[in-house]
Every structure is written in C-alpha cells, then in structure tokens.
Design an enzyme around this catalytic site. Structure first.
Site, PDB file in Angstrom:
ATOM      1  N   GLY A  58       2.224   2.385  10.892  1.00 55.02           N
ATOM      2  CA  GLY A  58       3.220   3.455  10.809  1.00 55.02           C
ATOM      3  C   GLY A  58       3.886   3.819  12.128  1.00 55.02           C
ATOM      4  N   SER A  71       3.105  -1.896  10.479  1.00 52.19           N
ATOM      5  CA  SER A  71       4.545  -1.930  10.784  1.00 52.19           C
ATOM      6  C   SER A  71       5.225  -3.248  10.390  1.00 52.19           C
ATOM      7  CB  SER A  71       4.796  -1.612  12.260  1.00 52.19           C
ATOM      8  OG  SER A  71       4.418  -0.270  12.531  1.00 52.19           O
ATOM      9  N   GLY A  93       2.804  -1.026   4.319  1.00 47.87           N
ATOM     10  CA  GLY A  93       2.803   0.396   3.960  1.00 47.87           C
ATOM     11  C   GLY A  93       4.224   0.881   3.732  1.00 47.87           C
ATOM     12  N   GLY A  94       4.781   1.567   4.730  1.00 46.93           N
ATOM     13  CA  GLY A  94       6.085   2.220   4.614  1.00 46.93           C
ATOM     14  C   GLY A  94       7.183   1.370   3.987  1.00 46.93           C
ATOM     15  N   GLU A 148      -5.532  -5.026  10.429  1.00 49.83           N
ATOM     16  CA  GLU A 148      -4.545  -3.986  10.708  1.00 49.83           C
ATOM     17  C   GLU A 148      -4.905  -3.272  12.006  1.00 49.83           C
ATOM     18  OE1 GLU A 148      -2.318  -2.586   6.992  1.00 49.83           O
ATOM     19  OE2 GLU A 148      -4.146  -1.439   7.076  1.00 49.83           O
ATOM     20  N   GLU A 181      -7.287   4.665   7.407  1.00 48.47           N
ATOM     21  CA  GLU A 181      -7.182   6.101   7.069  1.00 48.47           C
ATOM     22  C   GLU A 181      -8.436   6.574   6.332  1.00 48.47           C
ATOM     23  OE1 GLU A 181      -3.329   5.786   5.183  1.00 48.47           O
ATOM     24  OE2 GLU A 181      -2.507   5.234   7.146  1.00 48.47           O
ATOM     25  N   HIS A 240      -9.571   0.944   4.399  1.00 49.06           N
ATOM     26  CA  HIS A 240      -8.346   1.180   5.176  1.00 49.06           C
ATOM     27  C   HIS A 240      -8.679   2.135   6.325  1.00 49.06           C
ATOM     28  CE1 HIS A 240      -4.387   2.671   6.271  1.00 49.06           C
ATOM     29  NE2 HIS A 240      -3.914   1.559   5.758  1.00 49.06           N
ATOM     30  N   ASN A 264       0.866  -1.184   0.000  1.00 42.73           N
ATOM     31  CA  ASN A 264       0.000   0.000   0.000  1.00 42.73           C
ATOM     32  C   ASN A 264       0.904   1.236   0.000  1.00 42.73           C
ATOM     33  OD1 ASN A 264      -1.840   2.018   0.468  1.00 42.73           O
ATOM     34  ND2 ASN A 264      -2.348   1.391   2.570  1.00 42.73           N
ATOM     35  N   TRP A 265       1.040   1.839  -1.177  1.00 42.96           N
ATOM     36  CA  TRP A 265       1.949   2.990  -1.296  1.00 42.96           C
ATOM     37  C   TRP A 265       1.336   4.270  -0.728  1.00 42.96           C
ATOM     38  CZ3 TRP A 265       5.040   2.958  -6.594  1.00 42.96           C
ATOM     39  CH2 TRP A 265       5.936   1.871  -6.581  1.00 42.96           C
ATOM     40  N   LYS A 266       0.038   4.236  -0.417  1.00 45.21           N
ATOM     41  CA  LYS A 266      -0.669   5.439   0.068  1.00 45.21           C
ATOM     42  C   LYS A 266      -0.415   6.603  -0.900  1.00 45.21           C
ATOM     43  CE  LYS A 266      -0.340   3.511   4.643  1.00 45.21           C
ATOM     44  NZ  LYS A 266      -0.384   3.702   6.085  1.00 45.21           N
TER      45      LYS A 266
END
Ligand code: PGA
Length: 247
Positions: free
Chosen positions: A175, A211, A232-233, A169, A101, A99, A19-21
C-alpha cells in the site's frame, strides 16, 4: 546453494490473487461480473466473507474464489470465527493465511498461522501463505533470515505436496507505492524457492505482493521465480485488474 533453478520449474501460467481486504460491495461484484477472461493466467478473487455468496453467483466461472482468513479450529464455541470447512461449503478454493495485517494487527504468530494452514489443507483448500519483512528488518539486512524463519515455523511442517502457494510481500511495500528493485525480487524469490525445495518435492508457486499495479505487473512477473502476484489496492479497479490479469 545453486545460482539458479531449472527453468522447467517456472510456471507458465501466472497466478493472480486479488486481496480486496475490508473493501468492496455487491455493486463492485456486479461490475466484476463483466470481467474479461485473461488468455492464460489463473485468477482468484478474495472478497470479504459477506461477499462470497454474491461473488459465487455473479462472477464468471473462470474466476476462483478465495477468503482472506479463517479459523484454525474445526468447529465449536469460537464466536465470530469462520472455519475452513464452512469456506469450502461456500465454494471457496483458496484462503490467504498470515497476511502481514493479520500478523501485526491481530497478533497472529507463526504457530497460529501454521494451525490455520493445516486447517485449510484438511478442508482440501489451497492456502496462500504470506511472508515478508518489515522495513527495519530490511535495513538491518535481515530479509532472508526473517523469511527463512517464517517458512520454517509456518509452512515447513505441513504435508502439502500439491496444494500450497506462498506470497512474498515485503511489508514496507504494501500500500505504499514502493517496491523492491528487480534484482532484490529475483534474489529473494530464488532464496524462497531454494528454501521451499528443501521441504517439498514439488515446485511451490511463489507470488510477489506489495504495490503491484497495472504499470509494473509485466516487469515483476517476468522476473525468474515469480509465479504470479498478490494484489491489494489495484485489484479493486476492474480496468487495472484486467490489465494485471493479462500480464
Ligand atoms: P497492495 O496490497 O497491492 O495494495 O500493496 C497487497 C496486499 O496487502 O496483499
């Protein structure tokens, strides 16, 4: 409830979703064009909408493409929105829905998420539906209750015997570098699977997200009932993501 699920329902191939957001660029896509094919695992990269076209051209064929969101509507006067059928036309196979967010920043409720899941399935794409608890819900020992409610309200009603992925999640793990301990992940995933088994005849792949990293991926994916990762990150760093894809 049983203490364990039949091991034959465990997925041998892990599903790794990036997930590159709202990150990435054509330069990053070019870097990922040299991505090494993992031995077994299925890889899905979800870049922002505008990078889907270059990703389709430049990424190796073994990488599937996903989107991070879509409209629950089919077409019409919905300025700024993108439908599932448009994504399907763009070569997308998966769509992340719900998600945390989207739930918190854009006020997506379980019923909005259900509508989006249905739209994705109607276009013959695979929804990756996210569920998870906040830190205060965890502290109040409400994790399983929250997850059950999310499953009941945003997943259980769909007819998706073959195409559905769930991503657990914990919101406090996204994150932050914090992750639940192995026992918590094991118990939570077992609970999610048992809940999903009440509604679906086939085993629904259930991913862990929050994470996940090159350092912890092997440990997490070796836990029973963890069928892969939503990353993600760490998915923005080619080297780290290659390690994760081989976990
Ligand atoms: P993270 O994000 O891996 O950076 O924690 C996961 C996600 O939000 O899907």
């Amino acid at each position: 409830m049983s203490n364990d699920l039949n091991p034959s329902t465990q997925h041998k191939h892990k599903i790794i979703v990036a997930n590159w957001k709202m990150n990435g660029s054509e330069a990053l896509i070019k870097e990922f064009s040299k991505f090494q094919q993992p031995k077994t695992n299925d890889i899905i990269i979800c870049p922002p909408f505008t990078l889907l076209a270059p990703a389709k051209i430049l990424l190796p064929d073994f990488i599937k493409l996903g989107a991070q969101n879509c409209s629950g509507e089919g077409s019409g006067a919905f300025t700024g929105e993108i439908s599932a059928s448009m994504l399907q036309e763009s070569g997308v196979s998966h769509v992340i829905i719900g998600h945390s967010e989207r739930r918190s920043l854009y006020k997506e409720t379980n019923s909005i998420i259900l509508k989006k899941v249905e739209a994705v399935l109607k276009s013959e794409l695979t929804p990756v539906v996210c569920i998870g608890e906040t830190l205060s819900e965890k502290k109040a020992s409400k994790t399983l209750q929250v997850l059950e409610k999310q499953i009941d309200a945003s997943i259980a009603k769909v007819n998706a015997q073959t195409r559905l992925i769930v991503a657990y999640e914990p919101i406090w793990a996204i994150g932050t570098g914090l992750i639940p301990n192995e026992d918590e992940i094991r118990k939570t995933h077992l609970h999610i699977k048992e809940k999903l088994n009440q509604y679906f005849n086939s085993d629904i792949p259930t991913l862990y997200g929050g994470s996940a990293s090159a350092e912890n991926c092997s440990k997490i994916t070796s836990i029973e009932n963890v069928d892969g990762l939503l990353v993600g990150g760490a998915s923005l760093k080619k080297h780290d993501f290659e390690i994760i894809c081989n976990c």
